[in-house]
Write a protein that holds these residues in place. Structure first.
Motif, mmCIF file in Angstrom:
data_model
loop_
_atom_site.group_PDB
_atom_site.id
_atom_site.type_symbol
_atom_site.label_atom_id
_atom_site.label_comp_id
_atom_site.label_asym_id
_atom_site.label_seq_id
_atom_site.Cartn_x
_atom_site.Cartn_y
_atom_site.Cartn_z
ATOM 1 N N SER A 263 7.717 -6.318 63.506
ATOM 2 C CA SER A 263 6.274 -6.512 63.394
ATOM 3 C C SER A 263 5.514 -5.314 63.955
ATOM 4 C CB SER A 263 5.869 -7.791 64.139
ATOM 5 O OG SER A 263 4.465 -7.988 64.073
ATOM 6 N N ASN A 264 6.051 -4.709 65.027
ATOM 7 C CA ASN A 264 5.363 -3.590 65.679
ATOM 8 C C ASN A 264 5.676 -2.240 65.043
ATOM 9 O OD1 ASN A 264 4.134 -5.262 67.598
ATOM 10 N ND2 ASN A 264 5.900 -5.154 68.969
ATOM 11 N N ARG A 265 6.943 -2.042 64.641
ATOM 12 C CA ARG A 265 7.370 -0.710 64.201
ATOM 13 C C ARG A 265 7.844 -0.667 62.753
ATOM 14 N NH1 ARG A 265 9.831 -1.436 69.059
ATOM 15 N NH2 ARG A 265 11.959 -1.340 68.244
ATOM 16 N N GLY A 266 7.826 -1.797 62.058
ATOM 17 C CA GLY A 266 8.229 -1.815 60.666
ATOM 18 C C GLY A 266 9.697 -1.483 60.485
ATOM 19 N N LYS A 267 10.043 -0.877 59.338
ATOM 20 C CA LYS A 267 11.446 -0.643 59.026
ATOM 21 C C LYS A 267 12.114 0.356 59.963
ATOM 22 C CE LYS A 267 10.567 2.865 55.435
ATOM 23 N NZ LYS A 267 10.727 3.170 54.002
ATOM 24 N N ALA A 268 11.312 1.114 60.728
ATOM 25 C CA ALA A 268 11.892 2.030 61.711
ATOM 26 C C ALA A 268 12.700 1.272 62.754
ATOM 27 C CB ALA A 268 10.792 2.843 62.389
ATOM 28 N N ALA A 269 12.340 0.009 62.986
ATOM 29 C CA ALA A 269 13.055 -0.794 63.977
ATOM 30 C C ALA A 269 14.498 -1.050 63.556
ATOM 31 C CB ALA A 269 12.330 -2.114 64.207
ATOM 32 N N LEU A 270 14.749 -1.060 62.235
ATOM 33 C CA LEU A 270 16.123 -1.256 61.767
ATOM 34 C C LEU A 270 16.999 -0.073 62.169
ATOM 35 C CD1 LEU A 270 15.684 -2.710 58.158
ATOM 36 C CD2 LEU A 270 16.177 -3.945 60.279
ATOM 37 N N VAL A 271 16.473 1.124 62.012
ATOM 38 C CA VAL A 271 17.239 2.324 62.351
ATOM 39 C C VAL A 271 17.435 2.429 63.851
ATOM 40 C CG1 VAL A 271 17.310 4.838 62.169
ATOM 41 C CG2 VAL A 271 16.355 3.479 60.300
ATOM 42 N N GLU A 272 16.405 2.088 64.615
ATOM 43 C CA GLU A 272 16.493 2.186 66.075
ATOM 44 C C GLU A 272 17.504 1.191 66.629
ATOM 45 O OE1 GLU A 272 12.503 1.494 67.235
ATOM 46 O OE2 GLU A 272 11.744 3.334 66.324
ATOM 47 N N GLY A 273 17.543 -0.003 66.021
ATOM 48 C CA GLY A 273 18.545 -0.994 66.419
ATOM 49 C C GLY A 273 18.491 -1.383 67.878
ATOM 50 N N ALA A 274 17.301 -1.518 68.453
ATOM 51 C CA ALA A 274 17.172 -1.783 69.886
ATOM 52 C C ALA A 274 17.235 -3.275 70.185
ATOM 53 C CB ALA A 274 15.855 -1.199 70.404
ATOM 54 N N LEU A 275 18.443 -3.810 70.304
ATOM 55 C CA LEU A 275 18.637 -5.192 70.728
ATOM 56 C C LEU A 275 19.283 -5.180 72.102
ATOM 57 C CD1 LEU A 275 19.918 -6.870 67.434
ATOM 58 C CD2 LEU A 275 17.649 -7.023 68.441
ATOM 59 N N VAL A 276 18.665 -5.874 73.057
ATOM 60 C CA VAL A 276 19.097 -5.740 74.454
ATOM 61 C C VAL A 276 20.108 -6.795 74.877
ATOM 62 C CG1 VAL A 276 16.908 -4.682 75.072
ATOM 63 C CG2 VAL A 276 17.161 -7.155 75.281
ATOM 64 N N PHE A 277 20.317 -7.840 74.069
ATOM 65 C CA PHE A 277 21.209 -8.912 74.479
ATOM 66 C C PHE A 277 22.671 -8.527 74.255
ATOM 67 C CE2 PHE A 277 19.230 -12.870 75.833
ATOM 68 C CZ PHE A 277 17.893 -12.549 75.688
ATOM 69 N N SER A 278 23.488 -8.781 75.272
ATOM 70 C CA SER A 278 24.918 -8.521 75.132
ATOM 71 C C SER A 278 25.496 -9.434 74.057
ATOM 72 C CB SER A 278 25.632 -8.780 76.462
ATOM 73 O OG SER A 278 25.163 -7.900 77.459
ATOM 74 N N GLY A 279 26.332 -8.849 73.224
ATOM 75 C CA GLY A 279 26.979 -9.642 72.197
ATOM 76 C C GLY A 279 26.215 -9.732 70.894
ATOM 77 N N VAL A 280 25.015 -9.132 70.828
ATOM 78 C CA VAL A 280 24.221 -9.132 69.594
ATOM 79 C C VAL A 280 23.890 -7.688 69.235
ATOM 80 C CG1 VAL A 280 22.158 -9.978 68.424
ATOM 81 C CG2 VAL A 280 23.232 -11.364 70.201
ATOM 82 N N ALA A 281 24.154 -7.319 67.981
ATOM 83 C CA ALA A 281 23.922 -5.936 67.568
ATOM 84 C C ALA A 281 23.535 -5.875 66.101
ATOM 85 C CB ALA A 281 25.174 -5.090 67.807
ATOM 86 N N LEU A 282 22.794 -4.823 65.743
ATOM 87 C CA LEU A 282 22.451 -4.566 64.348
ATOM 88 C C LEU A 282 23.562 -3.758 63.688
ATOM 89 C CD1 LEU A 282 18.666 -3.588 64.208
ATOM 90 C CD2 LEU A 282 19.774 -5.416 62.945
ATOM 91 N N GLY A 283 23.857 -4.074 62.435
ATOM 92 C CA GLY A 283 24.837 -3.312 61.686
ATOM 93 C C GLY A 283 24.202 -2.138 60.970
ATOM 94 N N ALA A 284 24.982 -1.480 60.139
ATOM 95 C CA ALA A 284 24.505 -0.313 59.407
ATOM 96 C C ALA A 284 23.383 -0.697 58.443
ATOM 97 C CB ALA A 284 25.664 0.324 58.636
ATOM 98 N N VAL A 285 22.436 0.200 58.279
ATOM 99 C CA VAL A 285 21.298 -0.023 57.387
ATOM 100 C C VAL A 285 21.676 0.429 55.973
ATOM 101 C CG1 VAL A 285 18.883 0.524 56.912
ATOM 102 C CG2 VAL A 285 19.686 0.305 59.286
ATOM 103 N N SER A 286 21.404 -0.417 54.989
ATOM 104 C CA SER A 286 21.669 -0.111 53.588
ATOM 105 C C SER A 286 20.395 -0.325 52.777
ATOM 106 C CB SER A 286 22.792 -1.000 53.043
ATOM 107 O OG SER A 286 23.989 -0.847 53.780
ATOM 108 N N GLU A 287 20.436 0.086 51.524
ATOM 109 C CA GLU A 287 19.315 -0.134 50.626
ATOM 110 C C GLU A 287 19.712 -1.137 49.552
ATOM 111 O OE1 GLU A 287 17.828 3.441 48.971
ATOM 112 O OE2 GLU A 287 17.174 4.276 50.898
ATOM 113 N N GLY A 288 18.736 -1.889 49.075
ATOM 114 C CA GLY A 288 19.002 -2.862 48.026
ATOM 115 C C GLY A 288 17.709 -3.259 47.349
ATOM 116 N N GLU A 289 17.823 -4.128 46.344
ATOM 117 C CA GLU A 289 16.640 -4.589 45.635
ATOM 118 C C GLU A 289 16.851 -5.999 45.121
ATOM 119 O OE1 GLU A 289 16.002 -1.827 42.502
ATOM 120 O OE2 GLU A 289 17.740 -2.467 41.336
ATOM 121 N N ALA A 290 15.758 -6.724 45.021
ATOM 122 C CA ALA A 290 15.750 -8.085 44.504
ATOM 123 C C ALA A 290 14.305 -8.400 44.135
ATOM 124 C CB ALA A 290 16.298 -9.064 45.533
ATOM 125 N N ARG A 291 14.037 -9.649 43.782
ATOM 126 C CA ARG A 291 12.675 -10.005 43.372
ATOM 127 C C ARG A 291 11.696 -9.996 44.537
ATOM 128 N NH1 ARG A 291 12.388 -10.338 38.464
ATOM 129 N NH2 ARG A 291 13.991 -11.215 37.091
#
Length: 307
Positions: free
Chosen positions: A86-114
Motif C-alpha cells: 500500500s505504501n510502496r507499490g510493486k517496489a515492495a515485492l523486490v525489497e521483500g522486507a518481511l521481518v517475521f522468522s519463518g516467513v519470506a517472499l519468493g522470487a518475483v516473476s511477471e504474468g498476466e490475467a484478466r
C-alpha cells in the motif's frame, strides 16, 4: 514440495492485465527446509492484490497445536506485506522486507490475467496445497460471456480415438472431457486445466478455426499458459514428462478454406510455434483427429514398452 517456477513472459492475452507476482513462503519449523506457499502477492504500477491461502487449517492436521505460532506469524506477515504494498507499490515485492522468522517472499516473476486478483488465484491454485479455488458464479458467467464461443469438440474426439485403441488411457483425460462438459472458465480464474495428463506426455488440445482465428488464438494462448504453469511446477521431477500444445488446423488443400483464411491460419501457427519455442514446451499442428490420437498413443506406449 516444489515451489520454484520460471519467469512467465507470455505475449498479452486479449483484455489482459500484466503484473509482477511473488509467492509468500512459510517455514513452520525453524531451521527446516520444509515450507508452504501461504499467499501470492501481485502488483502493477497502480494497484496490488494478495491472494491468501484459504485452507490454512490443514497445517493443524500436520502440526497440531504447534501450528498456532506459525499461523499467527503467517497472518501478521501477510498484513505487514499488505501495508508495504500500500505504501510502496510493486517496489515492495523486490525489497521483500518481511521481518517475521519463518516467513519470506519468493522470487518475483511477471504474468498476466484478466485482473490482478485472477493472476493471484491462478498461481495460488498451481502452487499451494493450502489453497482451494472457489469460483464465484458472477465470474464464471462473465468469462463465458466474454469468450462467446462454442465447445471445442477436439478433446472429446481425441479421447474417443485414444480410448478406442487403448481404453486404459481414458482416465488420463480431464474429467470435463470424459464427462463431455464445457470447460467453464479459463486458467485466468480457475487454476490450471490440462486435457491429457499421461505418464510420459502432458497435453492440451485446441482447434484453430479458419473463420474465427482471433478468438481461437486467444483460447489457445490460455491453454498454453496452463501448460507452462504445469511444466514449471514439474521442473524438479526426476523423470520429466513432455509437455505439448497440440492443434487441429485445416489442411492447405481443404476446399472449405479460402486463400486469405489459410494465410491467417499459417501466420497464427507460426506465431504460436515461436511462442512455445521461447517458453520451452512442445507445439504441433496436425490436420486430423487420428494423427493427434496416435501422437498420444505413441508417447504413452513408449513408456510402457520401456518399463
Amino acid at each position: 514440495m516444489n515451489t520454484q517456477v520460471s519467469s512467465l513472459k507470455f505475449p498479452e492475452l486479449s483484455g489482459a492485465t500484466r503484473g509482477r507476482w511473488a509467492p509468500v513462503f512459510l517455514s513452520p519449523i525453524l531451521g527446516s527446509p520444509e515450507r508452504f506457499v501461504i499467499a501470492v502477492a501481485v502488483a502493477d504500477d497502480v494497484a496490488f492484490h494478495i491472494e491468501r491461502a484459504n485452507e490454512m487449517r490443514r497445517l493443524s492436521c500436520l502440526y497440531g497445536k504447534a501450528a498456532e505460532t506459525a499461523l499467527f506469524a503467517a497472518e501478521v506477515a501477510v498484513e505487514e506485506l499488505e501495508a508495504a504494498l500500500s505504501n510502496r507499490g510493486k517496489a515492495a515485492l523486490v525489497e521483500g522486507a518481511l521481518v517475521f522468522s519463518g516467513v519470506a517472499l519468493g522470487a518475483v516473476s511477471e504474468g498476466e490475467a484478466r485482473s490482478l486478483q485472477h493472476l493471484g488465484r491462478t498461481w495460488m491454485s498451481a502452487l499451494s496445497s493450502l489453497y482451494r479455488f472457489n469460483p464465484e458464479p458472477i465470474e464464471v458467467a462473465a468469462e463465458e460471456h466474454h469468450d462467446g464461443s462454442s465447445v471445442d469438440r477436439l478433446p472429446t474426439l481425441v479421447l474417443e480415438h485414444v480410448s478406442g485403441v487403448n481404453p486404459s488411457l481414458a482416465g488420463h483425460f480431464s474429467e470435463e472431457i470424459r464427462m463431455n462438459r464445457k470447460r467453464r472458465s479459463s486458467s485466468a480464474i480457475a487454476g490450471v486445466s490440462i486435457d491429457f495428463n499421461g505418464s510420459h506426455i502432458v497435453a492440451n488440445f485446441a482447434t484453430l478455426h479458419s473463420s474465427a482465428t482471433a478468438i481461437s488464438v486467444d483460447r489457445i494462448k490460455r491453454k498454453m499458459f496452463d501448460l507452462k504453469v504445469r511444466r514449471d511446477k514439474e521442473h524438479s521431477l526426476f523423470e520429466a514428462r513432455d509437455h505439448e500444445m497440440i492443434l487441429f488446423t485445416p489442411a492447405g488443400n481443404s476446399p472449405l478454406v479460402n486463400e486469405k483464411q489459410l494465410e491467417r491460419v499459417n501466420e497464427a501457427v507460426s506465431n504460436l510455434k515461436e511462442q512455445s519455442d521461447n517458453e520451452g514446451f512442445g507445439f504441433v499442428a496436425l490436420h486430423d483427429v487420428p494423427d493427434i490420437g496416435e501422437r498420444i498413443l505413441t508417447a504413452e506406449s513408449r513408456v510402457q514398452g520401456s518399463a
